[in-house]
Design a protein around this motif. Structure first.
Motif, PDB file in Angstrom:
ATOM      1  N   LYS A 272       0.820  -1.214   0.000  1.00 44.07           N
ATOM      2  CA  LYS A 272       0.000   0.000   0.000  1.00 44.07           C
ATOM      3  C   LYS A 272       0.855   1.266   0.000  1.00 44.07           C
ATOM      4  N   CYS A 273       1.819   1.347   0.942  1.00 44.60           N
ATOM      5  CA  CYS A 273       2.621   2.574   1.058  1.00 44.60           C
ATOM      6  C   CYS A 273       4.062   2.395   0.605  1.00 44.60           C
ATOM      7  N   CYS A 291       0.693   1.984   7.786  1.00 39.98           N
ATOM      8  CA  CYS A 291      -0.681   1.710   7.342  1.00 39.98           C
ATOM      9  C   CYS A 291      -1.490   0.968   8.395  1.00 39.98           C
ATOM     10  N   ARG A 292      -0.795   0.528   9.466  1.00 36.16           N
ATOM     11  CA  ARG A 292      -1.425  -0.267  10.521  1.00 36.16           C
ATOM     12  C   ARG A 292      -2.115  -1.500   9.922  1.00 36.16           C
ATOM     13  N   LEU A 293      -1.309  -2.244   9.146  1.00 34.02           N
ATOM     14  CA  LEU A 293      -1.799  -3.464   8.515  1.00 34.02           C
ATOM     15  C   LEU A 293      -0.916  -4.639   8.918  1.00 34.02           C
ATOM     16  N   ARG A 294      -1.555  -5.788   9.090  1.00 33.52           N
ATOM     17  CA  ARG A 294      -0.861  -7.027   9.450  1.00 33.52           C
ATOM     18  C   ARG A 294      -1.048  -8.027   8.318  1.00 33.52           C
ATOM     19  N   PHE A 295       0.072  -8.446   7.692  1.00 30.26           N
ATOM     20  CA  PHE A 295       0.039  -9.410   6.597  1.00 30.26           C
ATOM     21  C   PHE A 295       0.463 -10.779   7.135  1.00 30.26           C
ATOM     22  N   LEU A 305      -1.514  -9.207   0.052  1.00 27.70           N
ATOM     23  CA  LEU A 305      -2.703  -8.631  -0.564  1.00 27.70           C
ATOM     24  C   LEU A 305      -3.352  -7.670   0.427  1.00 27.70           C
ATOM     25  N   ILE A 306      -3.573  -6.435  -0.011  1.00 23.13           N
ATOM     26  CA  ILE A 306      -4.135  -5.426   0.885  1.00 23.13           C
ATOM     27  C   ILE A 306      -5.493  -5.865   1.415  1.00 23.13           C
ATOM     28  N   GLU A 307      -6.308  -6.460   0.528  1.00 22.84           N
ATOM     29  CA  GLU A 307      -7.651  -6.864   0.952  1.00 22.84           C
ATOM     30  C   GLU A 307      -7.630  -8.035   1.931  1.00 22.84           C
TER      31      GLU A 307
END
Length: 312
Positions: A272-273, A291-295, A305-307
């Protein structure tokens, strides 16, 4: 009633199939606005006459055009109840012909597992065909397969099935192109220098199966060589380094739980970023704090995958 198999479309697949059937002394009729060859043909405006003459039809057009052609045939003022119709697209199931099914036709899929760079009836003889659909349509596909010396496999999931076909064809060509790119950087050779090696590997696969035919430092356990490859690729092209590491992990087929390769971690970024990621081994996850995302990581392979990422 004399059996006539209609072929809709005069592209490489349609003409290969039509000529192969004609060689087996089966009557064919081509529906196309462009065909000018020696076999019997009619134009689209004669769709009704085409359907009245044919006992079955096979739609051999581009995937995106199948529904439109099916609707055209369904709208023709002809009796098609229980008449079998097939299409040859591997990625679509029989619902692509729903407009014909709604009029009582039996519909299905007969996908030749082959690439067709040109019309050639030899390309379609003795291969495998992926088949699915209604009973009468599947019976037609099996009859055609027998006539052409082909073998049938029954398809349950067309998206996965077609993905497998693409992986065994387009992916092989792409891998050879990428390997040629690396070779050209390292020497004055091109992908052609790798062709005998690739052909030999395919011969070994045919003779022994893919598992026994797999060779290389990954299989031999030469980790120092594998790491040297990965590091050189990381400098040359980080994306190729990632691909190399993913395939290397698959080649080793370790039974223990796979962990993320440190070299792979060096080239990964948040999709994403494009920022850096933190590897949390205990969570089997990569974290993007921006982005505060956990993959999540599954069997040593990060799902980038972002989704699919989990927000925190």
């Amino acid at each position: 009633m004399k059996k006539i198999i209609g072929i809709v479309g005069a592209g490489n697949v349609g003409l290969s199939l039509a000529e192969a059937l004609a060689r087996k002394e089966l009557d064919v009729l081509i529906l196309s606005d462009h065909y000018l060859g020696p076999m019997p043909f009619v134009r689209r405006q004669e769709a009704r006459a085409f359907l009245e003459r044919c006992t079955a039809a096979i739609i051999c057009v581009k995937d995106r055009d199948i529904r439109e052609i099916a609707a055209l045939l369904a709208s023709a003022d002809a009796e098609i109840s229980r008449k079998p119709f097939l299409h040859t697209a591997g990625g679509l199931d029989s619902s692509a012909l729903s407009s014909l099914r709604d009029r009582g036709a039996s519909v299905g899929v007969m996908h030749p597992i082959q690439s067709f760079p040109m019309p050639d009836p030899k390309l379609i003889e003795g291969i495998y065909m992926g088949v699915s659909g209604d009973k009468e349509a599947v019976n037609l596909a099996e009859e055609i397969a027998r006539a052409l010396g082909c073998q049938i496999i029954k398809v349950k999931n067309h998206a996965l099935y077609h993905a497998a076909c693409v992986m065994s064809a387009g992916f092989i060509a792409t891998l050879l192109r990428l390997a040629g790119k690396v070779l050209s950087e390292a020497s004055d050779g091109s992908w052609r220098a790798l062709l005998p090696l690739a052909k030999g590997t395919l011969r070994n696969v045919e003779a022994m199966g893919p598992e026994k035919a797999t060779t290389g430092p990954q299989v031999r356990g030469d980790n120092e060589t594998v790491r040297a490859h990965a590091e050189a690729l990381r400098v040359f092209d980080p994306g190729l380094a990632m691909l190399y590491n993913l395939l290397s992990a698959e080649m080793t087929e370790k039974k223990e739980k796979k962990t993320l390769d440190p070299l792979l971690l060096e080239v990964l970024a948040c999709p994403k970023c494009k920022g850096e990621l933190e590897y949390r081994k205990d969570e089997d996850a990569l974290i993007c704090h921006g982005c505060r995302l956990r993959f999540r990581i599954e069997d040593g392979i990060p799902v980038m995958l972002i989704e699919e990422a989990e927000k925190f």
